[in-house]
Scaffold this active site. Structure first.
Site, mmCIF file in Angstrom:
data_model
loop_
_atom_site.group_PDB
_atom_site.id
_atom_site.type_symbol
_atom_site.label_atom_id
_atom_site.label_comp_id
_atom_site.label_asym_id
_atom_site.label_seq_id
_atom_site.Cartn_x
_atom_site.Cartn_y
_atom_site.Cartn_z
ATOM 1 N N ARG A 238 0.850 -1.187 0.000
ATOM 2 C CA ARG A 238 0.000 0.000 0.000
ATOM 3 C C ARG A 238 0.882 1.231 0.000
ATOM 4 O O ARG A 238 1.987 1.228 0.550
ATOM 5 C CB ARG A 238 -0.887 0.032 1.261
ATOM 6 C CG ARG A 238 -2.156 -0.789 1.170
ATOM 7 C CD ARG A 238 -3.160 -0.168 0.211
ATOM 8 N NE ARG A 238 -4.408 -0.908 0.141
ATOM 9 C CZ ARG A 238 -4.676 -1.842 -0.744
ATOM 10 N NH1 ARG A 238 -3.763 -2.194 -1.626
ATOM 11 N NH2 ARG A 238 -5.857 -2.441 -0.762
ATOM 12 N N GLU A 267 -1.906 8.267 -4.022
ATOM 13 C CA GLU A 267 -2.203 7.905 -5.407
ATOM 14 C C GLU A 267 -3.647 8.262 -5.761
ATOM 15 O O GLU A 267 -4.521 8.241 -4.888
ATOM 16 C CB GLU A 267 -1.935 6.418 -5.646
ATOM 17 C CG GLU A 267 -2.771 5.456 -4.837
ATOM 18 C CD GLU A 267 -2.404 4.006 -5.119
ATOM 19 O OE1 GLU A 267 -3.324 3.259 -5.495
ATOM 20 O OE2 GLU A 267 -1.233 3.613 -4.953
ATOM 21 N N HIS A 285 -0.643 0.771 -9.897
ATOM 22 C CA HIS A 285 -1.454 -0.070 -9.009
ATOM 23 C C HIS A 285 -2.147 -1.183 -9.808
ATOM 24 O O HIS A 285 -3.372 -1.331 -9.775
ATOM 25 C CB HIS A 285 -2.489 0.774 -8.266
ATOM 26 C CG HIS A 285 -2.945 0.145 -6.981
ATOM 27 N ND1 HIS A 285 -3.259 0.870 -5.861
ATOM 28 C CD2 HIS A 285 -3.144 -1.156 -6.633
ATOM 29 C CE1 HIS A 285 -3.629 0.064 -4.888
ATOM 30 N NE2 HIS A 285 -3.568 -1.189 -5.337
#
Length: 321
Positions: A238, A267, A285
């Site tokens: 993460r 993000e 991601h």
């Protein structure tokens, strides 16, 4: 027959998942994948009984206050740090997530980033595409060995274990650090060490731990200073687990050699210092981005919602304490 529960879906989902949900709910869905503002989301959730979100959606007190009828939140992700669990518990709102479905795809992505960063794949490809390859040289884009090197894994859960199993093919020494000793350490061939020792000994470090305030900036200036100058750091966990600004400085100063990142602080905003840092591979991601994994995640999130309203145990319910 009573009215069907009202469901809000915040992102475009696969047609087969939408069809399954449509048979059970009165749906408002963002199938156009429009960019909803926070205000848009608050307005749309006002009369909803259920919410299907993704990891970039903040389910905080403001949203919950705007949704007095909300009974369940299902996120299409393993992580749930974007959901205020304490606030959900206080309001009696159940929460579901999607563990296990994406384990193998995400472990594959860890190795994709590790190999690309350690062997300078992105850097050399950009150089080639820019027309700079004129001749071969012995010292051109020298990277780091993976075979018989030392791999450090921080976070030995399902994904960390899958990463460790893949290391056997490279005959690597595998070290791991975790909140507690892993019951499967012998099975996956990993040795437990304290985190600082792992950082000092590992040639390659992979981060696979959940985000919380306790794990915020697990890797910062001090931790990067412990690593070998030839080391590679990979984050598939993460954003926020790594201090991105500190990492960019370390790469530019040559304090570590390379990094592979799939997740970032704040993000989709990206620390601009990472964009021109040497030796870094950046992906948006996509750790779980295979069709089978993403459909599986969305379907499990849907199954959580359906089970809740049918009065059955949710297949993957997050404990609220």
């Amino acid at each position: 027959m009573g009215a069907r529960p009202k469901l809000l879906i915040t992102r475009r989902i696969f047609p087969e998942v939408l069809e399954r949900l449509d048979a059970n709910f009165d749906i408002v869905s963002n199938q156009a994948d429009d960019e909803w503002s926070a205000a848009d989301l608050l307005a749309r959730v006002a009369d909803r009984d259920a919410l299907f979100v993704v990891a970039s959606d903040r389910v905080d007190r403001a949203l919950l206050d705007a949704a007095p009828k909300l009974r369940v939140v299902s996120t299409g992700s393993v992580g749930y740090n974007h959901i205020d669990l304490a606030a959900c518990k206080a309001r009696g709102i159940a929460v579901g997530n999607t563990p296990e479905v994406l384990t193998e795809a995400t472990a594959d992505m860890a190795w994709t980033l590790l190999m690309a960063a350690a062997r300078r794949v992105s850097e050399s490809e950009r150089w080639l595409r820019d027309g700079q390859w004129k001749r071969w040289a012995f010292d051109q884009f020298l990277g780091a060995d993976l075979f018989r090197s030392t791999l450090g894994i921080i976070g030995m859960g399902r994904i960390g274990s899958a990463v460790a199993r893949r290391a056997r093919g490279f005959e690597m020494t595998v070290l791991y650090s975790n909140r507690s000793r892993a019951a499967n350490e012998a099975e996956v061939g990993a040795q437990y060490v304290e985190r600082d020792e792992l950082l000092a000994r590992a040639d390659h470090v992979v981060l696979v731990l959940p985000y919380s305030q306790a794990t915020h900036h697990t890797i910062g200036e001090r931790e990067l200073s412990l690593m070998k100058p030839t080391a590679t750091l990979v984050n598939i966990a993460r954003g926020g687990i790594v201090d991105d600004a500190a990492l960019a400085r370390a790469l530019k100063a040559g304090r570590i050699a390379a990094a592979g990142l799939d997740v970032y602080e704040n993000e989709p905003a990206l620390n601009p210092e990472l964009l021109d840092a040497p030796g870094v591979v950046l992906t948006p991601h996509i750790g779980s981005a295979t069709r089978s994994s993403r459909v599986g995640m969305a379907m499990l999130a849907a199954d959580n919602l359906i089970a809740f309203f049918e009065g059955r145990p949710m297949p993957a319910q997050v404990p609220l304490g």
